[in-house]
Each structure stands twice: as structure tokens, then as C-alpha cells.
Design an enzyme around this catalytic site. Structure first.
Site, PDB file in Angstrom:
ATOM      1  N   GLY A  92       0.903  -1.073   0.045  1.00 19.21           N
ATOM      2  CA  GLY A  92      -0.029   0.107  -0.088  1.00 19.21           C
ATOM      3  C   GLY A  92       0.815   1.223  -0.108  1.00 19.21           C
ATOM      4  O   GLY A  92       0.521   2.132  -0.681  1.00 19.21           O
ATOM      5  N   GLN A 200      -7.683   0.733   4.096  1.00 21.65           N
ATOM      6  CA  GLN A 200      -8.536   0.161   5.142  1.00 21.65           C
ATOM      7  C   GLN A 200     -10.102   0.043   4.778  1.00 21.65           C
ATOM      8  O   GLN A 200     -10.518  -0.881   5.222  1.00 21.65           O
ATOM      9  CB  GLN A 200      -8.640   1.180   6.406  1.00 21.65           C
ATOM     10  CG  GLN A 200      -7.331   1.289   7.003  1.00 21.65           C
ATOM     11  CD  GLN A 200      -7.082   0.105   7.806  1.00 21.65           C
ATOM     12  OE1 GLN A 200      -7.863  -0.515   8.493  1.00 21.65           O
ATOM     13  NE2 GLN A 200      -5.599   0.082   8.085  1.00 21.65           N
ATOM     14  N   ALA A 221      -2.990  -6.062  -0.178  1.00 19.28           N
ATOM     15  CA  ALA A 221      -3.566  -7.438   0.135  1.00 19.28           C
ATOM     16  C   ALA A 221      -3.817  -7.589   1.552  1.00 19.28           C
ATOM     17  O   ALA A 221      -4.718  -8.502   2.128  1.00 19.28           O
ATOM     18  CB  ALA A 221      -2.768  -8.224  -0.593  1.00 19.28           C
ATOM     19  N   HIS A 222      -2.512  -7.499   2.593  1.00 22.98           N
ATOM     20  CA  HIS A 222      -2.609  -7.911   3.818  1.00 22.98           C
ATOM     21  C   HIS A 222      -3.534  -7.398   4.647  1.00 22.98           C
ATOM     22  O   HIS A 222      -3.705  -7.688   5.878  1.00 22.98           O
ATOM     23  CB  HIS A 222      -1.016  -7.957   4.309  1.00 22.98           C
ATOM     24  CG  HIS A 222      -0.841  -6.450   4.637  1.00 22.98           C
ATOM     25  ND1 HIS A 222      -0.583  -6.219   6.223  1.00 22.98           N
ATOM     26  CD2 HIS A 222      -0.229  -5.563   4.230  1.00 22.98           C
ATOM     27  CE1 HIS A 222      -0.203  -4.851   6.263  1.00 22.98           C
ATOM     28  NE2 HIS A 222       0.138  -4.433   5.075  1.00 22.98           N
ATOM     29  N   THR A 258      10.323  -8.269 -11.693  1.00 19.33           N
ATOM     30  CA  THR A 258       9.740  -9.507 -12.118  1.00 19.33           C
ATOM     31  C   THR A 258       8.774  -9.555 -11.077  1.00 19.33           C
ATOM     32  O   THR A 258       8.626  -9.158  -9.929  1.00 19.33           O
ATOM     33  CB  THR A 258      10.533 -10.639 -11.800  1.00 19.33           C
ATOM     34  OG1 THR A 258      11.664 -10.449 -12.667  1.00 19.33           O
ATOM     35  CG2 THR A 258       9.895 -11.858 -11.996  1.00 19.33           C
ATOM     36  N   CYS A 346       2.269   1.668  13.201  1.00 19.55           N
ATOM     37  CA  CYS A 346       3.569   2.337  12.747  1.00 19.55           C
ATOM     38  C   CYS A 346       4.210   3.124  13.746  1.00 19.55           C
ATOM     39  O   CYS A 346       5.440   3.573  13.970  1.00 19.55           O
ATOM     40  CB  CYS A 346       3.564   3.386  11.486  1.00 19.55           C
ATOM     41  SG  CYS A 346       2.561   2.572  10.318  1.00 19.55           S
TER      42      CYS A 346
HETATM   43  C1  PLP Z   1      -1.787  -0.260   6.339  1.00 21.69           C
HETATM   44  C2  PLP Z   1      -1.793   1.065   5.619  1.00 21.69           C
HETATM   45  C3  PLP Z   1      -1.130   1.591   4.314  1.00 21.69           C
HETATM   46  C4  PLP Z   1       0.308   0.951   4.222  1.00 21.69           C
HETATM   47  O1  PLP Z   1       0.094  -0.248   3.382  1.00 21.69           O
HETATM   48  P1  PLP Z   1       1.538  -1.313   3.470  1.00 21.69           P
HETATM   49  O2  PLP Z   1       0.845  -2.533   2.693  1.00 21.69           O
HETATM   50  O3  PLP Z   1       1.361  -2.005   4.820  1.00 21.69           O
HETATM   51  O4  PLP Z   1       2.572  -0.612   3.185  1.00 21.69           O
HETATM   52  C5  PLP Z   1      -1.184   2.638   3.943  1.00 21.69           C
HETATM   53  N1  PLP Z   1      -2.510   3.287   4.205  1.00 21.69           N
HETATM   54  C6  PLP Z   1      -3.482   3.070   5.249  1.00 21.69           C
HETATM   55  C7  PLP Z   1      -4.455   3.723   5.277  1.00 21.69           C
HETATM   56  C8  PLP Z   1      -2.999   1.703   5.918  1.00 21.69           C
HETATM   57  O5  PLP Z   1      -3.900   1.275   6.886  1.00 21.69           O
END
Ligand code: PLP
Length: 399
Positions: A92, A200, A221-222, A258, A346
């Protein structure tokens, strides 16, 4: 040195396997989610027999190009955009960087002004600070006490140099869902591009980029039971942007490297499941969340619920406990096998209060005692009762 590092690494892996006998109760789904069994199953063949490079000419490579495009189609269907508007990225954060920097640098002849909000994720805020060092001007607009962005201030902030508005779909700390439709209309009226960080939101709210007039969007994705290390940038085909990663011709020369084939397959499966189960998961999360808030209100005095109560992600509860140190609260909960967070993942570990809570006007003494609980599809009422009982006991002890 190398021997020591290897030993440490093996130890960490061993530890993560046998976590002892304590049952883990996980309430931090805004930080990350466990990979769904069906997603993992879909991914596995692409680590083993189907390992070909999608850019190769032989069939075990070429077939993987097809597989990537099927995942691309799934994402495009859920967002209601064109297949060629989807770019796979590494997370993200990378999507936010690619979209903000890529659009800013490609459009700097049109203007140098960007509008965002004070409650964005650091992936947006720090990217904006980077752009400020390269001659861009950024306006950080306010929100009200519930975390809803001020639409009048947004409209007033637009000037002839404004090229981009970036406002998150839903906040990661307090769960507020922002008025995307109204923002899209304002952006369109002034001919400004509109990006939303929907990391989110996916899996929680239905987002139709065409209906909402969204020009760019980030997802990861996570956050919806997919794997870590893979994200998507949707960028409307009429929006000029430059690549942030130069190299080969992957992703139509917009994101070289890749492709993470297993990750992309996992993302495709995860978004399909998220879309199919959206209503059922929402109902489940909302009932656990509402029960949790009700019980805490009944059983623990001197608390404040942060964020909006209605326009809110169904699984999010953010509560400040007066006279409590958030860090201590987290570690006491951890001793009982409960995973929660204070502010965002974070900023966990840092003592500074959350920038989001401060931005919505929560005084810092209350912000420091805040607890974010984010429920997930696999949480049970039993888990929630354990959480509530533990919290009541710990808050009493710490006060
Ligand atoms: C978790 C999050 C991100 C960052 O995504 P990552 O895949 O962990 O880098 C960015 N924006 C929001 C609102 C998030 O909750």
C-alpha cells in the site's frame, strides 16, 4: 558475525513456530490480517511447480502472465474500472508513493499544489513532505471532532495550481469513513485529480471508482486476509503519471521488476473473497464491536470513544482511558495473549500520541491512553468477552 545472525534468525523462526501454550487473541486487524486458508491454497502452486518468470517465452512462464491478468481482472471487476488501469505494486505504501509522486511530477506543468488531510497515513503524509522539498505546495485540511474532513475547507483550498486531492477512504486509527462521493464531485467540478488511500476500506466498504469519480486508489492485500508484500495502484487511463521504478517492461512499463506471482494470485483470491463476503463479515464485525463498546461503557468509568459512531469501519473501536498509559496497557494485554494497538502500528512503541487523535482535538493526556481494537472475521464472542474482562481488570490495576 554471519554465524551469529544465522543463529538469531533460526531462533526467531523456531520461536514463531512454537508459541508456547498461551492462546493468542488477535484484535489488530487494521495492522494486518492472517492469510485466509483459501488464499494460501491458491498461492502455493506458484511457489513450487508454477515458478516461471511471466516474461519468459516457454509455457510455465507465459502461463503466469495469464494468471496475473486474471487477478488483474478480479481487481478491476471489484473496483469497476478497466483492466489496464490496474498496476500491481509491492504494498500500500508503494502505491501511495507511485500515485502521489507519479501524478505530481507528470503534471507539474499544470500546477504544483496538492491537497490532503491531517489524518492521513504516514505513507501519504511523508510522501507529501518529500514533494514539498521538490517545489510542490501541500495543504493539509482539518477534520471535525469525529474525524470527518471539512468539505467547505477542501473546496476553499482549491486554486488554479491545484492538481491533486488525496483523501483516505477510511481512517486506520479511528475508522472514520470519509465522504468520497462529495469529494469526487468537488474534484470533478474544478478539474482536479482525486486519489483515495483505500487500504482500510477494501473488504469493509463497497468502492465503485466510476460512480465515485475516483481517479486513483491504493489498496494492500494484507489488510483483507491476503499476503503481505503486494498491493495495487488503480490509476484512471486518462491521468498522466510517471513511473517511480525504472527497469524492465513489467506492468506496462509503469512498475518494473519481476512480478510477485504468488502474491498477486493471493491478492486476486483475497479480493474476490472480500467482495463476496462483505455484508456477512460486516455484520459479524459490527455486532462484536457494538457489544464491546457497550460493555466497556457499562463497566469502565472515565473513558472517551474516539471517532464517528456511525460513519465508521464496522470492526473499529478506539477508546481513550483517562489516567492510563497506552504503552503499559498494551503490554499488560500482551501478557494475557491479547494483541491490540495504541494509535497506528507504525507509531506503536513510540511514546508520542497519535497524530490522528491530536488532529481531531483529543487532548494529549487522553490520546496517550488510547486503545485501538480492530475486530476480524475469525473473532468470536468468547474472545471479546475475554478482552473485556481483561481490560476491566488491567485498567483497575493501572489506575
Ligand atoms: C496499512 C496502511 C497503509 C500501508 O500499507 P502497506 O501495505 O502496509 O504498506 C497505507 N495506508 C493505510 C490507510 C493503511 O492502513
Amino acid at each position: 558475525m554471519i554465524w551469529y545472525t544465522v543463529k538469531k534468525f533460526n531462533e526467531a523462526i523456531r520461536k514463531s513456530k512454537g508459541r508456547g501454550s498461551m492462546k493468542i487473541r488477535y484484535f489488530d486487524h487494521s495492522a494486518t490480517t492472517p492469510v485466509d486458508e483459501r488464499v494460501l491454497e491458491a498461492m502455493l502452486p506458484f511457489f513450487k511447480e508454477n515458478y516461471g518468470n511471466p516474461s519468459s517465452v516457454y509455457s510455465i512462464g507465459k502461463n503466469n502472465k495469464e494468471v496475473i491478468n486474471i487477478a488483474r481482472m478480479k481487481v478491476a471487476t471489484v473496483l469497476n474500472c478497466k483492466v489496464n488501469e490496474i498496476y500491481f505494486t509491492g504494498c500500500g505504501t508503494e502505491s501511495d508513493n507511485l500515485i502521489l509522486k507519479g501524478i505530481a511530477f507528470a503534471n507539474k506543468n499544470r500546477g504544483n499544489h496538492i491537497i490532503t488531510s491531517k489524518i492521513e497515513h504516514p505513507a501519504i503524509l511523508n510522501t507529501c513532505r518529500f514533494l514539498e522539498n521538490f517545489g510542490f505546495r501541500v495543504t493539509y485540511i482539518n477534520t471535525d471532532a469525529k474525524g470527518m474532513i471539512d468539505l467547505k475547507e477542501l473546496e476553499r483550498s482549491i486554486n488554479k495550481n491545484t492538481i491533486l486531492i488525496s483523501i483516505m477512504a477510511a481512517n486506520n486509527e479511528i475508522g472514520t469513513i470519509e465522504p468520497l462521493e462529495e469529494i469526487g464531485k468537488i474534484a470533478k467540478k474544478y478539474g482536479v485529480y482525486f486519489h483515495t488511500d483505500a487500504v482500510q476500506a477494501i473488504g469493509n466498504i463497497d468502492i465503485d471508482v466510476k460512480a465515485l469519480e475516483i481517479d486513483a486508489l491504493s489498496l494492500s492485500a494484507h489488510k483483507f486476509y491476503g499476503p503481505k508484500g503486494v498491493g495495487v495502484a488503480y490509476i484512471n487511463e486518462r491521468v498522466p503519471f510517471i513511473t517511480m521504478q525504472d527497469g524492465g517492461h513489467q506492468e506496462r512499463e509503469k512498475r518494473a521488476g519481476t512480478e510477485n506471482v504468488p502474491g498477486i494470485v493471493g491478492l486476486g483470491k483475497a479480493i474476490e473473497l472480500a467482495d463476496k463476503n462483505l455484508v456477512a463479515y460486516n455484520d459479524h464485525l459490527r455486532s462484536l464491536r457494538d457489544y464491546y463498546i457497550e460493555e466497556i461503557q457499562k463497566r469502565i468509568p472515565y473513558i472517551k470513544i474516539n471517532g464517528d459512531l456511525e460513519k465508521r469501519l464496522p470492526g473499529n473501536a478506539n477508546i481513550s482511558f483517562r489516567g492510563i498509559n497506552g504503552g503499559k496497557l498494551l503490554s499488560e494485554l500482551d501478557k494475557k495473549g491479547i494483541c491490540t494497538s495504541s494509535g497506528s502500528a507504525c507509531s506503536a512503541g513510540l511514546l508520542s500520541p497519535s497524530h490522528v487523535l491530536l488532529a481531531i482535538g483529543v487532548p494529549s493526556y487522553l490520546a496517550r491512553g488510547s486503545l485501538r481494537v480492530t475486530f476480524g472475521k475469525d473473532n468470536t464472542l468468547d474472545d471479546v468477552n475475554y478482552l473485556i474482562d481483561s481490560l476491566e481488570e488491567i485498567v483497575k490495576k493501572l489506575r
